[in-house]
Design an enzyme around this catalytic site. Structure first.
Site, PDB file in Angstrom:
ATOM      1  N   SER A  87     -10.006  -5.627  14.475  1.00 16.61           N
ATOM      2  CA  SER A  87     -10.075  -4.549  13.495  1.00 16.61           C
ATOM      3  C   SER A  87     -11.283  -4.704  12.563  1.00 16.61           C
ATOM      4  O   SER A  87     -11.184  -4.442  11.380  1.00 16.61           O
ATOM      5  CB  SER A  87      -8.790  -4.530  12.685  1.00 16.61           C
ATOM      6  OG  SER A  87      -8.564  -5.808  12.110  1.00 16.61           O
ATOM      7  N   GLU A 126     -10.752 -10.688  13.971  1.00 16.05           N
ATOM      8  CA  GLU A 126      -9.757  -9.734  14.427  1.00 16.05           C
ATOM      9  C   GLU A 126     -10.496  -8.544  15.026  1.00 16.05           C
ATOM     10  O   GLU A 126     -11.606  -8.222  14.600  1.00 16.05           O
ATOM     11  CB  GLU A 126      -8.903  -9.241  13.259  1.00 16.05           C
ATOM     12  CG  GLU A 126      -8.015 -10.288  12.658  1.00 16.05           C
ATOM     13  CD  GLU A 126      -7.006  -9.666  11.693  1.00 16.05           C
ATOM     14  OE1 GLU A 126      -5.857  -9.461  12.102  1.00 16.05           O
ATOM     15  OE2 GLU A 126      -7.386  -9.349  10.557  1.00 16.05           O
ATOM     16  N   ASP A 173     -14.344  -6.442   3.153  1.00 18.73           N
ATOM     17  CA  ASP A 173     -14.003  -7.551   4.052  1.00 18.73           C
ATOM     18  C   ASP A 173     -14.216  -7.207   5.526  1.00 18.73           C
ATOM     19  O   ASP A 173     -14.284  -8.089   6.357  1.00 18.73           O
ATOM     20  CB  ASP A 173     -12.584  -8.097   3.785  1.00 18.73           C
ATOM     21  CG  ASP A 173     -11.508  -7.043   3.822  1.00 18.73           C
ATOM     22  OD1 ASP A 173     -11.830  -5.854   4.001  1.00 18.73           O
ATOM     23  OD2 ASP A 173     -10.328  -7.410   3.663  1.00 18.73           O
ATOM     24  N   ARG A 174     -14.313  -5.910   5.852  1.00 17.17           N
ATOM     25  CA  ARG A 174     -14.563  -5.536   7.250  1.00 17.17           C
ATOM     26  C   ARG A 174     -16.038  -5.228   7.464  1.00 17.17           C
ATOM     27  O   ARG A 174     -16.733  -4.828   6.522  1.00 17.17           O
ATOM     28  CB  ARG A 174     -13.792  -4.272   7.613  1.00 17.17           C
ATOM     29  CG  ARG A 174     -12.310  -4.440   7.567  1.00 17.17           C
ATOM     30  CD  ARG A 174     -11.650  -3.172   8.084  1.00 17.17           C
ATOM     31  NE  ARG A 174     -10.203  -3.347   8.072  1.00 17.17           N
ATOM     32  CZ  ARG A 174      -9.364  -2.672   8.826  1.00 17.17           C
ATOM     33  NH1 ARG A 174      -9.830  -1.755   9.652  1.00 17.17           N
ATOM     34  NH2 ARG A 174      -8.078  -2.887   8.762  1.00 17.17           N
ATOM     35  N   ASP A 208     -13.076  -2.568   0.561  1.00 13.69           N
ATOM     36  CA  ASP A 208     -13.089  -3.790  -0.248  1.00 13.69           C
ATOM     37  C   ASP A 208     -14.031  -4.849   0.309  1.00 13.69           C
ATOM     38  O   ASP A 208     -13.987  -6.008  -0.112  1.00 13.69           O
ATOM     39  CB  ASP A 208     -11.673  -4.347  -0.413  1.00 13.69           C
ATOM     40  CG  ASP A 208     -11.019  -4.653   0.918  1.00 13.69           C
ATOM     41  OD1 ASP A 208     -11.348  -3.972   1.912  1.00 13.69           O
ATOM     42  OD2 ASP A 208     -10.180  -5.560   0.981  1.00 13.69           O
ATOM     43  N   ARG A 221       0.844  -1.203   0.000  1.00 15.95           N
ATOM     44  CA  ARG A 221       0.000   0.000   0.000  1.00 15.95           C
ATOM     45  C   ARG A 221       0.870   1.239   0.000  1.00 15.95           C
ATOM     46  O   ARG A 221       1.755   1.381   0.824  1.00 15.95           O
ATOM     47  CB  ARG A 221      -0.913   0.020   1.231  1.00 15.95           C
ATOM     48  CG  ARG A 221      -1.958  -1.050   1.139  1.00 15.95           C
ATOM     49  CD  ARG A 221      -2.978  -0.953   2.242  1.00 15.95           C
ATOM     50  NE  ARG A 221      -3.684  -2.227   2.311  1.00 15.95           N
ATOM     51  CZ  ARG A 221      -4.602  -2.532   3.196  1.00 15.95           C
ATOM     52  NH1 ARG A 221      -4.953  -1.652   4.103  1.00 15.95           N
ATOM     53  NH2 ARG A 221      -5.195  -3.713   3.179  1.00 15.95           N
ATOM     54  N   LYS A 257     -11.481 -12.418   5.281  1.00 15.80           N
ATOM     55  CA  LYS A 257     -12.585 -11.993   6.124  1.00 15.80           C
ATOM     56  C   LYS A 257     -13.701 -11.514   5.204  1.00 15.80           C
ATOM     57  O   LYS A 257     -13.450 -11.127   4.076  1.00 15.80           O
ATOM     58  CB  LYS A 257     -12.146 -10.924   7.117  1.00 15.80           C
ATOM     59  CG  LYS A 257     -11.449  -9.697   6.545  1.00 15.80           C
ATOM     60  CD  LYS A 257     -10.917  -8.841   7.686  1.00 15.80           C
ATOM     61  CE  LYS A 257     -10.247  -7.564   7.203  1.00 15.80           C
ATOM     62  NZ  LYS A 257      -8.826  -7.748   6.886  1.00 15.80           N
ATOM     63  N   SER A 314      -8.053  -1.159   0.791  1.00 13.13           N
ATOM     64  CA  SER A 314      -8.996  -1.520   1.839  1.00 13.13           C
ATOM     65  C   SER A 314      -9.546  -0.331   2.618  1.00 13.13           C
ATOM     66  O   SER A 314     -10.218   0.521   2.049  1.00 13.13           O
ATOM     67  CB  SER A 314      -8.315  -2.511   2.765  1.00 13.13           C
ATOM     68  OG  SER A 314      -9.236  -3.081   3.626  1.00 13.13           O
ATOM     69  N   HIS A 315      -9.213  -0.239   3.919  1.00 10.08           N
ATOM     70  CA  HIS A 315      -9.802   0.805   4.758  1.00 10.08           C
ATOM     71  C   HIS A 315      -9.087   2.151   4.611  1.00 10.08           C
ATOM     72  O   HIS A 315      -9.470   3.117   5.254  1.00 10.08           O
ATOM     73  CB  HIS A 315      -9.770   0.371   6.222  1.00 10.08           C
ATOM     74  CG  HIS A 315      -8.382   0.193   6.755  1.00 10.08           C
ATOM     75  ND1 HIS A 315      -7.612  -0.900   6.449  1.00 10.08           N
ATOM     76  CD2 HIS A 315      -7.621   0.983   7.541  1.00 10.08           C
ATOM     77  CE1 HIS A 315      -6.438  -0.774   7.043  1.00 10.08           C
ATOM     78  NE2 HIS A 315      -6.406   0.353   7.718  1.00 10.08           N
TER      79      HIS A 315
HETATM   80  C1  VG1 Z   1      -4.840  -3.714   9.910  1.00 12.66           C
HETATM   81  C2  VG1 Z   1      -5.544  -4.480  11.009  1.00 12.66           C
HETATM   82  C3  VG1 Z   1      -5.479  -5.968  10.733  1.00 12.66           C
HETATM   83  C4  VG1 Z   1      -6.075  -6.260   9.348  1.00 12.66           C
HETATM   84  C5  VG1 Z   1      -5.356  -5.435   8.305  1.00 12.66           C
HETATM   85  C6  VG1 Z   1      -5.947  -5.572   6.925  1.00 12.66           C
HETATM   86  O1  VG1 Z   1      -3.474  -4.047   9.891  1.00 12.66           O
HETATM   87  O2  VG1 Z   1      -4.991  -4.185  12.268  1.00 12.66           O
HETATM   88  O3  VG1 Z   1      -6.162  -6.658  11.744  1.00 12.66           O
HETATM   89  O4  VG1 Z   1      -5.952  -7.622   9.038  1.00 12.66           O
HETATM   90  O5  VG1 Z   1      -5.416  -4.047   8.651  1.00 12.66           O
HETATM   91  O6  VG1 Z   1      -7.287  -5.198   6.893  1.00 12.66           O
HETATM   92  P1  VG1 Z   1      -2.358  -3.106  10.563  1.00 12.66           P
HETATM   93  O7  VG1 Z   1      -1.046  -3.761  10.227  1.00 12.66           O
HETATM   94  O8  VG1 Z   1      -2.541  -1.756   9.967  1.00 12.66           O
HETATM   95  O9  VG1 Z   1      -2.673  -3.086  12.021  1.00 12.66           O
HETATM   96  V1  VG1 Z   1      -7.951  -4.547   5.477  1.00 12.66           V
HETATM   97  O10 VG1 Z   1      -9.547  -4.626   5.594  1.00 12.66           O
HETATM   98  O11 VG1 Z   1      -7.269  -2.980   5.507  1.00 12.66           O
HETATM   99  O12 VG1 Z   1      -7.252  -5.414   4.266  1.00 12.66           O
HETATM  100 CO    CO Z   2     -10.525  -4.409   3.848  1.00 14.96          CO
END
Ligand code: VG1
Ligand code: CO
Length: 540
Positions: A356, A354, A270-271, A268, A23, A367, A117-118
């Site tokens: 998150s 998770e 998944d959350r 995307d 990313r 997810k 993603s987010h």
């Molecule tokens: C974060 C979350 C983690 C999740 C990841 C991808 O990672 O803490 O639990 O699996 O995002 O989610 P990090 O390394 O920033 O803590 V997604 O929906 O952004 O693919």
């Molecule tokens: Co996501």
């Protein structure tokens, strides 16, 4: 006949996939010469040349800015490297769980997901590229390390610069290449999931079309209960992260009391975030525990049975309490969905989550936001109770793990690294164990202090440095880790988990209950002093 050319390039040193793919800011992909091409070539290089002529790759993304350019590049580079077949979502759109599902269904060698993603989208936002393997799950560290190694030494890539596909046209497009079999690309509209009065909030996200089809058309929720369901390149300016801060308008609507159930998804799909009437918030760590405790309400598990449960390390111990009661095995993995894949493939894991806002099962290897929401709806339908009643019953029965997460975004990287390093040094001093920390009228004694390491029970691979843990004698935990999904500076995450079984105390406000532990965490780490940050960006 489509021409294949080989282009000389210079390797980049920063293409290391993080928690979930590579990313970076969109501008990094746009402005650096061959940046995207290099990374795509590095991914395709991990597919054995001998396999490529029989191989299919699935390609899809969340519709964010730069996705269409990236897909054209993937088509051109895949063809030039002898990949025979691509399956792509119409207009490139496919949620992350849908890509996982399709890889499995058609037995593809893998897939490439275009999403951050987010993280926010648009020309000034983030872009991301993620590789998933034939199981449908995110590539494990062994493979992402290999991609990174290739990227660091890449001198050239292969491409068919004149090959252009029409992303909007459903059906097959075939191209003749001089040295390979004809190259075909098939476009589908993917609404398929594996699944059978509410308010859903999609932001202008990829999950929108799925919600309209499944929640509105099939389950009969009125059309106006699905908000912002048309994918947009910049998510309509929204931050596509489903939490209380960034989905504030859904929280506000739910507080009005008109709706019984609210859900939000990330970019995307998944959350998920689940809210009950009047905005009653279900913490994601509790969400997976509730699903586990009501597992017999879910048709999928009625068919498959339940093998084991898992959560990421920082996720609260709420799931552990259910696992104990149901006498099921619980696995504790590092952060990131890729660590669940081996356990699922080995038949050891059925349901996991998770903190998150990620929940899912072994029906696929990602997810799945909509799956989690449908699981909740199944539970509501079986128990005929409100979200709040179900949650409160759960705490009565199992006790409550109070949980909070503080995110400090865009902290100076050097300062963040130093803070973590200094804390680790302090924690590893032998005198740290047994040390007592007090705040207000609470005192906690350190029982364990470590940097979480995980040995995969299936393939024995070891993942170190997965987060600093201070575990107290009463089981309460303080965890610090650096995010692996950010694109600018560093994001520090502080997680607090504390169990309470006194029925008099279980309905209290988590921020009040956890204030002493937060205070201790900030003191021990000297986060404020070392980063200059007086308050977190987001509190969950
Ligand atoms: C974060 C979350 C983690 C999740 C990841 C991808 O990672 O803490 O639990 O699996 O995002 O989610 P990090 O390394 O920033 O803590 V997604 O929906 O952004 O693919
Ligand atoms: Co996501």
């Amino acid at each position: 006949m489509v021409k294949i050319t080989t282009v000389k390039t210079k390797p980049y040193t920063d293409q290391k996939p993080g928690t979930s793919g590579l990313r970076k800011r969109v501008t990094v992909f746009q402005q650096n010469q061959h940046y995207a091409e290099n990374f795509i070539q590095s991914i395709i290089s991990v597919v054995e040349p001998a396999e490529r002529q029989a191989a299919t790759l699935v390609v899809g993304g969340d519709g964010r800015f730069f996705m269409k350019d990236a897909i054209q590049l993937i088509v051109q580079i895949a063809a030039a490297n002898g990949i025979n077949h691509l399956v792509i979502g119409q207009n490139g759109i496919m949620s992350t769980p849908a890509v996982s599902c399709v890889i499995r269904k058609i037995k593809a060698v893998g897939g490439i997901i275009l999403t951050a993603s987010h993280n926010p989208g648009g020309p000034n936002g983030d872009f991301g590229i993620k590789y998933n393997i034939s199981s449908g799950g995110p590539a494990p560290e062994g493979i992402t390390n290999k991609i990174f190694e290739i990227s660091k030494g890449l001198q050239e890539y292969h491409i068919c610069p004149e090959l252009k596909v029409d992303l909007s046209k459903i059906g097959k497009q075939t191209f003749e290449l001089c040295i390979f079999k004809a190259f075909t690309v098939i476009f589908y509209i993917f609404l398929a999931t594996e699944l059978p009065l509410l308010m859903t909030h999609c932001l202008p996200l990829v999950v929108g079309p799925y919600v309209k089809k499944i929640v509105c058309e099939e389950l009969g929720s009125p059309a106006n209960s699905a908000v912002s369901c048309v994918p947009q390149e910049d998510f309509g300016g929204h931050h596509p992260d489903p939490n209380l801060t960034y989905a504030a308008d859904l929280v506000k609507t739910m507080k009005g009391g008109e709706y019984d159930f609210g859900a939000a998804f990330d970019g995307d799909g998944d959350r998920n975030m689940v809210l009950g009437k009047h905005g009653f918030f279900v913490n994601p760590s509790d969400s997976v525990a509730v699903i586990a405790a009501n597992i017999t309400s879910i048709p999928y598990f009625q068919k498959t049975g339940v093998k084991g449960l898992a959560r990421s390390m920082p996720t609260s111990g709420a799931l552990d309490n259910v696992a104990k009661a149901l006498q099921m095995h619980l696995y504790e993995t590092p952060t990131g969905w890729k660590f669940f894949g081996n356990l699922m493939d080995a038949g050891k894991l059925s349901l996991c989550g998770e903190e998150s806002f990620g929940t899912g099962s072994d029906h696929i290897r990602e997810k799945d936001g909509l799956w989690a929401v449908l699981a909740w709806l199944s539970i509501l339908a079986t128990r005929k109770q409100s979200v709040e009643e179900i949650m409160k019953d759960h705490w009565q029965k199992y006790g409550r793990n109070f949980f909070t997460r503080y995110d400090y975004e865009e902290v100076d990287s050097d300062a963040a690294n130093k803070m973590i390093k200094d804390l680790e040094t302090a924690m590893f001093d032998p005198s740290f164990i047994g040390k007592k920390f007090s705040s207000g009228d609470k005192t906690y004694e350190v029982a364990v202090a470590d940097n979480f390491a995980y040995t995969d029970p299936v393939d024995g691979s070891v993942s170190k440095n997965q987060g600093l843990r201070i575990i107290f004698a009463d089981g309460s935990r303080i965890i610090f880790r650096l995010s692996g999904t950010g694109s600018a500076g560093a994001t520090i995450r502080l997680y607090i988990d504390s169990y309470e079984k006194d029925p008099q105390k279980i309905y209290q406000d988590p921020q009040v209950m956890l204030a002493p532990l937060v205070d201790i965490a900030l003191k021990v780490s000297q986060l404020r002093e070392k980063t200059g940050r007086t308050a977190p960006t987001v509190i969950t």
